[in-house]
Design a protein around this motif. Structure first.
Motif, PDB file in Angstrom:
ATOM      1  N   PHE A  89       0.828  -1.199   0.000  1.00 26.18           N
ATOM      2  CA  PHE A  89       0.000   0.000   0.000  1.00 26.18           C
ATOM      3  C   PHE A  89       0.868   1.258   0.000  1.00 26.18           C
ATOM      4  CE2 PHE A  89      -2.383   3.340   2.228  1.00 26.18           C
ATOM      5  CZ  PHE A  89      -3.499   3.425   1.405  1.00 26.18           C
ATOM      6  N   GLN A  90       1.913   1.273   0.826  1.00 26.78           N
ATOM      7  CA  GLN A  90       2.835   2.419   0.855  1.00 26.78           C
ATOM      8  C   GLN A  90       3.493   2.614  -0.508  1.00 26.78           C
ATOM      9  OE1 GLN A  90       5.379   1.245   4.100  1.00 26.78           O
ATOM     10  NE2 GLN A  90       4.318   2.612   5.520  1.00 26.78           N
ATOM     11  N   MET A  91       3.918   1.517  -1.124  1.00 26.84           N
ATOM     12  CA  MET A  91       4.546   1.622  -2.444  1.00 26.84           C
ATOM     13  C   MET A  91       3.553   2.137  -3.477  1.00 26.84           C
ATOM     14  SD  MET A  91       7.636   1.030  -1.855  1.00 26.84           S
ATOM     15  CE  MET A  91       8.130   1.201  -3.536  1.00 26.84           C
ATOM     16  N   ALA A  92       2.311   1.651  -3.416  1.00 21.10           N
ATOM     17  CA  ALA A  92       1.280   2.099  -4.355  1.00 21.10           C
ATOM     18  C   ALA A  92       1.038   3.598  -4.219  1.00 21.10           C
ATOM     19  CB  ALA A  92      -0.016   1.321  -4.127  1.00 21.10           C
ATOM     20  N   MET A  93       0.994   4.078  -2.996  1.00 21.76           N
ATOM     21  CA  MET A  93       0.761   5.504  -2.774  1.00 21.76           C
ATOM     22  C   MET A  93       1.959   6.336  -3.251  1.00 21.76           C
ATOM     23  SD  MET A  93      -2.279   5.478  -1.847  1.00 21.76           S
ATOM     24  CE  MET A  93      -2.486   7.213  -1.537  1.00 21.76           C
ATOM     25  N   MET A  94       3.170   5.859  -2.998  1.00 18.97           N
ATOM     26  CA  MET A  94       4.358   6.581  -3.476  1.00 18.97           C
ATOM     27  C   MET A  94       4.394   6.579  -5.000  1.00 18.97           C
ATOM     28  SD  MET A  94       6.982   8.414  -3.058  1.00 18.97           S
ATOM     29  CE  MET A  94       7.268   8.366  -1.291  1.00 18.97           C
ATOM     30  N   ASN A  95       4.091   5.453  -5.608  1.00 20.17           N
ATOM     31  CA  ASN A  95       4.086   5.385  -7.068  1.00 20.17           C
ATOM     32  C   ASN A  95       3.046   6.333  -7.653  1.00 20.17           C
ATOM     33  OD1 ASN A  95       6.174   3.557  -7.232  1.00 20.17           O
ATOM     34  ND2 ASN A  95       4.829   1.794  -7.159  1.00 20.17           N
ATOM     35  N   ARG A  96       1.877   6.411  -7.023  1.00 20.29           N
ATOM     36  CA  ARG A  96       0.849   7.347  -7.495  1.00 20.29           C
ATOM     37  C   ARG A  96       1.310   8.794  -7.312  1.00 20.29           C
ATOM     38  NH1 ARG A  96      -4.914   6.937  -5.083  1.00 20.29           N
ATOM     39  NH2 ARG A  96      -4.946   5.020  -6.281  1.00 20.29           N
ATOM     40  N   HIS A  97       2.022   9.060  -6.227  1.00 17.02           N
ATOM     41  CA  HIS A  97       2.572  10.409  -6.015  1.00 17.02           C
ATOM     42  C   HIS A  97       3.564  10.767  -7.128  1.00 17.02           C
ATOM     43  CE1 HIS A  97       4.325  13.873  -4.002  1.00 17.02           C
ATOM     44  NE2 HIS A  97       5.507  13.333  -4.228  1.00 17.02           N
ATOM     45  N   LEU A  98       4.393   9.808  -7.507  1.00 16.90           N
ATOM     46  CA  LEU A  98       5.416  10.044  -8.525  1.00 16.90           C
ATOM     47  C   LEU A  98       4.857  10.040  -9.944  1.00 16.90           C
ATOM     48  CD1 LEU A  98       8.225   7.804  -6.994  1.00 16.90           C
ATOM     49  CD2 LEU A  98       8.121  10.316  -6.996  1.00 16.90           C
ATOM     50  N   ALA A 117       0.938  10.328 -11.323  1.00 18.07           N
ATOM     51  CA  ALA A 117      -0.462  10.454 -10.912  1.00 18.07           C
ATOM     52  C   ALA A 117      -1.409   9.502 -11.642  1.00 18.07           C
ATOM     53  CB  ALA A 117      -0.934  11.893 -11.100  1.00 18.07           C
ATOM     54  N   ASP A 118      -1.125   9.164 -12.887  1.00 19.36           N
ATOM     55  CA  ASP A 118      -2.046   8.292 -13.628  1.00 19.36           C
ATOM     56  C   ASP A 118      -1.686   6.810 -13.529  1.00 19.36           C
ATOM     57  OD1 ASP A 118       0.231   8.578 -15.187  1.00 19.36           O
ATOM     58  OD2 ASP A 118      -0.871   8.645 -17.077  1.00 19.36           O
ATOM     59  N   LEU A 119      -0.811   6.453 -12.608  1.00 22.01           N
ATOM     60  CA  LEU A 119      -0.415   5.063 -12.403  1.00 22.01           C
ATOM     61  C   LEU A 119      -1.303   4.435 -11.324  1.00 22.01           C
ATOM     62  CD1 LEU A 119       1.693   2.928 -13.257  1.00 22.01           C
ATOM     63  CD2 LEU A 119       3.105   3.719 -11.366  1.00 22.01           C
ATOM     64  N   GLU A 120      -2.048   3.406 -11.696  1.00 24.18           N
ATOM     65  CA  GLU A 120      -2.939   2.704 -10.775  1.00 24.18           C
ATOM     66  C   GLU A 120      -2.289   1.400 -10.316  1.00 24.18           C
ATOM     67  OE1 GLU A 120      -5.695   3.711  -9.483  1.00 24.18           O
ATOM     68  OE2 GLU A 120      -6.031   5.477 -10.733  1.00 24.18           O
TER      69      GLU A 120
END
Length: 186
Positions: free
Chosen positions: A126-135, A137-140
């Motif tokens: 979950f933390q990685m998913a949120m960081m990836n979305r931060h980096l 924005a259109d990455l789900e």
């Protein structure tokens, strides 16, 4: 491990037809990054197959990580993944350096597909998913639940059994079992 560096499964594409209530991503490759070794390959095959229902192409992407001392070389890991996942023309295998989001961006990916082995994996993922979305924005990120027979099995447990000469037949793909036998000289 770098913040935002993700070794998960990645998919990409534009929404198109799919089953009832589903969205299928087409037109772009799906990227699948491999983190676990050697046992993860057993679950990766299932995740790759299920990811093909979400997108038209899967890229099994193996992260180069100089900070870790993996049991198998990058080439050995790639070879095992090919043996385990097979020769489906919709699946290709790539190594990458750096952040997964940068790799996803280069490949046109907009979806990460992650396999969760147990609920204990969720917090990190979950933390990685949120960081990836931060980096990006259109990455789900989509999480896939493994089959019941794989939830208890970990790469460290299999390595330990193999290291001391235990039989890992049935726990890992035959190509992985043979690689473990060669690695540990048993």
């Amino acid at each position: 491990q770098q913040i935002g560096r993700d070794h998960g499964r990645v998919g990409a594409g534009r929404a198109s037809g799919g089953g009832a209530g589903s969205q299928r991503r087409a037109g772009h490759p799906v990227q699948v990054a491999q983190r676990q070794q050697p046992v993860g390959e057993r679950v990766v095959r299932r995740v790759v197959t299920r990811s093909l229902a979400l997108a038209d192409q899967v890229i099994v992407a193996v992260a180069r990580n100089s900070a870790k001392q993996p049991l198998f070389t990058l080439q050995e890991r790639m070879d095992m993944l090919r043996a385990v996942c097979g020769d489906d023309p919709r699946v290709r295998y790539e190594a990458f350096d750096g952040l997964l989001v940068d790799f996803a961006r280069r490949e046109g990916a907009t979806l990460i597909v992650r396999g969760l082995r147990a609920v204990s994996d969720f917090e990190y993922e979950f933390q990685m998913a949120m960081m990836n979305r931060h980096l990006m924005a259109d990455l789900e990120t989509v999480f896939l639940v493994p089959p019941e027979d794989a939830t208890w099995l970990s790469s460290s447990l299999v390595r330990e059994v193999a290291r001391y000469g235990g039989d890992v037949t049935g726990l890992v793909h035959p190509a992985v079992a043979e690689a473990l036998r060669r690695k540990f000289g048993r």
